[in-house]
Design a protein around this motif. Structure first.
Motif, short mmCIF file in Angstrom:
data_model
loop_
_atom_site.label_atom_id
_atom_site.label_comp_id
_atom_site.label_asym_id
_atom_site.label_seq_id
_atom_site.Cartn_x
_atom_site.Cartn_y
_atom_site.Cartn_z
N ASP A 1 144.08 -9.72 30.51
CA ASP A 1 143.70 -9.30 32.15
C ASP A 1 144.97 -8.51 32.82
O ASP A 1 144.71 -7.83 33.46
N GLU A 2 146.28 -8.79 32.17
CA GLU A 2 147.40 -8.27 33.00
C GLU A 2 148.08 -7.17 32.03
O GLU A 2 149.20 -6.67 32.14
N HIS A 3 146.94 -6.48 31.41
CA HIS A 3 147.64 -5.39 30.52
C HIS A 3 148.47 -4.14 31.13
O HIS A 3 147.84 -3.89 32.24
N ILE A 4 149.39 -3.83 30.62
CA ILE A 4 150.00 -2.56 31.17
C ILE A 4 150.05 -1.29 30.22
O ILE A 4 150.00 -1.48 29.13
N GLU A 5 150.15 -0.12 30.96
CA GLU A 5 150.08 1.28 30.10
C GLU A 5 151.20 1.94 30.88
O GLU A 5 151.29 1.88 31.96
N VAL A 6 151.95 2.60 30.04
CA VAL A 6 152.98 3.60 30.44
C VAL A 6 152.80 4.87 29.85
O VAL A 6 152.19 5.06 28.94
N MET A 7 153.50 5.95 30.36
CA MET A 7 153.66 7.14 29.84
C MET A 7 154.63 7.53 29.00
O MET A 7 155.86 7.36 29.40
#
Length: 887
Positions: free
Chosen positions: A672-678
């Motif tokens: 639910d709290e997944h994070i994506e970065v560049m």
């Protein structure tokens, strides 16, 4: 055990159930002036059970001499004791559960005593007790702010006042709990009002009722409670799902309902330490389980909870012996040296091994494990699959299904989508730490296989066969690139681990391209298998690119590609690995693109900017116009594993960079709290999938766990791997020993004694691992004891003594103490490290200047390889046999 929070009104006073019994007996004596026989007739023993409603003082004193905890089972304080009309002192039992309390109240009512139950609102403490049996709750609730804990208890109380059931999520995870409507015995909830997910520092709240299309998701707080108190959602839910019974609490449900039958699974151990050999035989011959009523660590209570029809894995100590089904309640069966303090149950044998077999599974920290130091314990429902894998299949060649236990893995329509519940017992991030030679590599292979293939069961009953089975599977998964390996070191960095720029020269031109590191590569591959799916266009880009490559190979002049404007063109001349070479319509220089960037742009994972954008766009259009056949296929979810050796030797900030946050389980793709970065070099969006397991190893002798990077400590589970002398025991539990000329070297005593001395002189993190002795054991198993003795000598020469020199910074005096060389000299045995006092006069002449040196300074010399003492049994037995014992 089901909790009872009911209060009772009797004679104008409110009592708990235990105090109620005392008050009723006291009132009966007052009204009827009853003698002891009359009181025994009025309140027969069977109302309470085996102990009786009350106990005459003489009998009570006899019981006290037999057991130290008898006083705790009765109201025995001076002001609590009662006296009958014939002046007999009695003490009343305080051992009352739900059933015998009901019997007592019904009986007392028939005697004209008016008792009225009153259910009071639960206190915060009573509410918390309802959930403490769930590991996630017990682990996290003390980290919550007071406001969160109070708000949670207020919501549960409020829900109960509107007659909503409170229940645990009926899935193997068993971490979340809900309020709503669910009947006893039903696997599926009729309806869910809201779900609570207890995690560190907070509770995640998801309300379904009133938000059918999109759940209300928030961190639980006082605001949540105020909203529920002020609106009519709870009241409306109760109107839509009315009941005529009382609302259920978690304790009202039988957790074994996860199986299709009510049988539960238990462990019982008949330890050879506790039973004589003839007693064990008597128990076996009579098909009896036996546990003493005063056995600690909860074992006696567990044995009392076993029911007829339950399944028990019976062992002798740390062994597996019989799988049985219980066929009686607790009783006492005479005929042995066991007295009536022993609780016994009869059983029917499901399957029996010819003799007890040592349990060799490495994870000995489950309380139901035969290797765990405990007499009786229940196997939790969420660990049934692990029990099936490591006990049923491995030793009895049985499955849960064959025992009539069907696990329900499928979620129902009231279960919102979550990440796969596959392999819930294993942490996504874990580090094995311990001294050298404690089996970290051995354990890593097993953990990696279990993470990648949770349903894998090793073949064979012996440790060696199971080890080889795990190794074969590990090699297979490595060849499939589902398990990969990397070693950290001081120079290892982000560019090698995640991504970096790499240069290449073609002719007189140098160019740079982004190169994936091992972590990014395995993350990208794991994402392809994160979700099981069926598709009619599997690997569309790969199919089109393959067709393009074949077409290019057949063309001598290359492939012409028109730009999107149609005003010019370029020609693809060559493709080599990741590089696409092309010539523009004007000019002589060679230009390049990358296949990786082309695929990302094709899949709309990356936006191309800059001078190459027209060429990537044109090539994508060209590929899209190629005709490829649709391919029917199905892709199953698969787990991937990255093993990081020597994880503590790397600079964590330098290696992981900004991605350290992404490895947290709650921040993984699929949560639910997944994070994506560049990513900084390629500009690609990046996340870590929830089907990638990270397993690290670290040597505590190299760096203390206390010095670990804090960011790493918070995100990994740490599994201690200390020396395990049970590995130096054979399948029967006897210590491996070298036998030469009628003399015996006990390897268990040898390792244990050496480590006790090291721990006293240094610390436990610098002890010696059991793996150092594996070559010795291999020779013993071949019955080649001469070779085993030679291997033991090599182990000390090449492994143990150099390691001790490193541990103690070549303080040979301490090393001699570890090897008991100081005691050997007193025993007349030649030491491994002899010492000679330094003769200052011979070295420096007759002068007073050396007087400042220590008169006790010694010169130490390690006995050379090939010396006779390395082949003498006494060299090693003297290490664990004291001078006093020898004398």
């Amino acid at each position: 055990m089901q909790k009872d929070y009911t209060k009772y009104q009797f004679e104008g006073t409110t009592y708990s159930k235990n105090r109620l019994i005392l008050a009723v007996i006291k009132e009966y004596l007052k009204r009827h002036q009853a003698t002891l026989p009359a009181l025994q007739k009025a309140f027969p023993k069977e109302l309470q059970g085996s102990a009786g409603v009350f106990c005459p003082n003489e009998e009570f004193n006899t019981k006290k001499r037999q057991s130290s905890d008898v006083e705790k089972r009765y109201f025995s304080a001076k002001n609590e004791r009662l006296v009958t009309h014939d002046e007999q002192e009695i003490v009343v039992s305080n051992q009352w559960g739900l059933e015998n309390t009901k019997r007592f109240i019904a009986h007392a009512t028939s005697l004209g005593l008016d008792i009225q139950p009153q259910v009071a609102p639960l206190t915060n403490e009573e509410i918390i007790q309802q959930f403490l049996h769930k590991p996630a709750f017990a682990r996290n609730y003390q980290t919550w702010p007071d406001e969160t804990l109070h708000a949670f208890c207020d919501i549960i109380r409020l829900a109960n006042s509107f007659e909503l059931d409170v229940f645990i999520v009926k899935m193997e995870a068993g971490n979340a709990f809900r309020i709503g409507r669910r009947e006893q015995g039903d696997f599926k909830a009729k309806s869910v009002f809201a779900t609570f997910d207890p995690v560190a520092n907070k509770i995640n709240y998801r309300q379904r009722f009133g938000y059918k299309d999109n759940y209300l998701k928030e961190e639980l707080s006082l605001t949540t409670f105020n909203r529920l108190r002020d609106n009519s959602d709870l009241q409306q839910f109760n109107l839509e799902y009315p009941i005529t019974r009382a609302a259920y609490w978690p304790s009202d449900y039988d957790e074994s309902e996860n199986a299709s039958m009510n049988a539960r699974i238990w462990k019982v151990s008949h330890s050879p330490i506790s039973f004589k050999e003839e007693t064990l035989k008597w128990l076996t011959d009579n098909s009896l389980l036996a546990v003493h009523q005063n056995t600690g660590n909860g074992s006696a209570d567990c044995f009392r909870k076993i029911k007829i029809g339950d399944i028990v894995n019976l062992g002798h100590g740390n062994t597996v012996y019989r799988l049985v089904r219980v066929s009686s309640d607790i009783e006492y069966v005479p005929g042995s040296d066991l007295d009536n303090q022993w609780m016994m149950r009869r059983y029917e044998t499901i399957k029996s091994l010819e003799q007890p077999v040592k349990y060799t599974y490495e994870d000995k920290y489950k309380r139901w494990s035969p290797r765990y130091n405990g007499t009786s314990w229940e196997v939790p429902v969420n660990e049934y699959s692990l029990f099936e894998q490591d006990i049923l299949k491995r030793y009895y060649d049985l499955t849960l299904s064959e025992l009539g236990i069907e696990m329900k893995h499928a979620s129902d329509e009231t279960q919102e989508p979550t990440a796969s519940n596959q392999n819930l017992d294993m942490s996504l991030n874990q580090i094995l730490f311990g001294p050298p030679g404690t089996g970290k590599t051995y354990r890593t292979i097993e953990l990696a296989v279990r993470a990648a293939e949770p349903d894998f069961t090793p073949h064979g009953h012996t440790r060696d066969l199971q080890r080889q089975s795990f190794k074969n599977k590990y090699d297979e998964l490595v060849s499939q690139e589902r398990i990969r390996f990397v070693t950290f070191h001081q120079s290892y960095g982000y560019e090698e681990f995640v991504e970096g720029l790499s240069a290449k020269t073609e002719g007189d031109q140098i160019s740079y391209y982004e190169k994936d590191g091992v972590f990014k590569a395995i993350c990208d591959d794991a994402k392809k298998y994160r979700v099981a799916n069926s598709t009619s266009a599997v690997a569309e880009f790969e199919a089109r690119w393959q067709q393009f490559s074949e077409k290019l190979a057949e063309s001598e002049a290359g492939i012409r590609v028109d730009t999107l404007s149609g005003k010019t063109f370029f020609t693809i001349t060559d493709v080599n690995n990741n590089t696409i070479r092309f010539d523009k319509s004007q000019g002589n220089s060679v230009h390049t693109m990358t296949v990786k960037t082309l695929q990302a742009a094709y899949n709309k994972e990356k936006e191309i900017k800059g001078g190459l954008q027209p060429y990537y766009g044109a090539l994508i259009k060209y590929l899209s116009e190629l005709s490829v056949e649709s391919v029917e296929g199905k892709r199953e979810r698969k787990n991937f594993v990255l093993v990081i050796d020597e994880i503590n030797r790397g600079n964590i900030s330098k290696v992981f960079g900004e991605l350290i946050t992404l490895i947290e389980p709650s921040k993984r793709l699929g949560r639910d709290e997944h994070i994506e970065v560049m990513l900084p070099y390629s500009g690609y969006p990046f996340s870590v999938p929830d089907n990638l397991y990270l397993i690290g190893t670290m040597n505590t002798a190299d760096r203390s766990l206390a010095l670990m990077d804090t960011a790493l400590r918070r995100r990994f589970d740490f599994i201690e791997m200390m020396p395990d002398t049970s590995v130096l025991e054979d399948e029967s539990g006897d210590a491996y020993s070298i036998l030469v000329d009628g003399k015996r070297i006990d390897l268990v005593k040898l390792l244990r004694t050496l480590n006790e001395r090291i721990a006293a002189l240094y610390d436990r993190e610098h002890t010696l691992g059991h793996a150092f002795f594996i070559p010795v054991i291999n020779a013993i198993e071949l019955n080649d004891h001469a070779s085993a003795l030679a291997e033991l000598g090599k182990t000390f020469q090449n492994k143990i003594i150099p390691l001790l020199a490193e541990y103690f910074f070549e303080d040979w005096q301490k090393i001699r103490l570890v090897l008991a060389d100081n005691q050997k000299e007193l025993m007349g045995i030649e030491p491994i490290i002899p010492r000679q006092p330094v003769n200052y006069q011979n070295l420096f002449g007759d002068t007073e200047e050396f007087g400042e040196f220590d008169d006790q300074l010694y010169e130490y010399q390690l006995t050379p390889v090939g010396a006779p003492i390395w082949d003498e049994v006494e060299t090693y037995t003297a290490m664990y046999s004291s001078y006093q014992a020898a004398g």
